[in-house]
Write an enzyme that holds these catalytic residues in place. Structure first.
Site, PDB file in Angstrom:
ATOM      1  CE  LYS A  58       7.687 -24.710 -32.630  1.00  0.00           C
ATOM      2  NZ  LYS A  58       6.780 -23.549 -32.643  1.00  0.00           N
ATOM      3  CG  HIS A 109       3.361 -14.438 -19.002  1.00  0.00           C
ATOM      4  ND1 HIS A 109       2.672 -13.758 -18.021  1.00  0.00           N
ATOM      5  CD2 HIS A 109       4.426 -15.005 -18.391  1.00  0.00           C
ATOM      6  CE1 HIS A 109       3.284 -13.924 -16.861  1.00  0.00           C
ATOM      7  NE2 HIS A 109       4.361 -14.670 -17.063  1.00  0.00           N
TER       8      HIS A 109
END
Length: 121
Positions: A58, A109
């Site tokens: 991206k 995470h």
């Protein structure tokens, strides 16, 4: 700054996918598999690396196409655990042609989610 990308993944998706060797080989380098799979929470590590690869694509602005391949984007950690991105193959050639000189990545995470941000200069 040339680009910024962010991605978030559900860890549970990788609970299923981590048993699919064809998927692992298509998306992760052997080094990444060797790093993630022995971990108690391997799905979290895989999801975080996948998010970093997506965030990178991206930031570049192409997504996974136009010379960018997931298995040529490797997320490595230094001796302190700081992640970085190492490129190879056609992906590396494509990035070098675009004048990208520095890639910053951060990943995080927890039990259910993994997230990554990439900034390219």
């Amino acid at each position: 700054m040339l680009g910024v990308g962010i991605d978030i993944c559900e860890v549970s998706r990788f609970d299923r996918l981590k048993t699919n060797q064809a998927f692992l080989d298509r998306v992760f380098t052997q080094n990444e598999q060797n790093y993630c799979m022995p971990k108690k929470r391997s799905s979290e590590s895989l999801a975080a690396r996948f998010a970093a690869k997506e965030a990178f694509s991206k930031a570049v602005g192409t997504g996974i196409s136009n010379g960018i391949s997931l298995d040529e984007i490797e997320i490595i950690n230094d001796e302190l655990g700081r992640p970085s991105i190492c490129l190879s193959g056609k992906t590396k050639e494509t990035i070098e042609k675009n004048g990208i000189i520095k890639i910053h990545v951060t990943i995080s995470h927890e039990k259910s989610l993994a997230v990554a941000v990439v900034i390219i200069e």
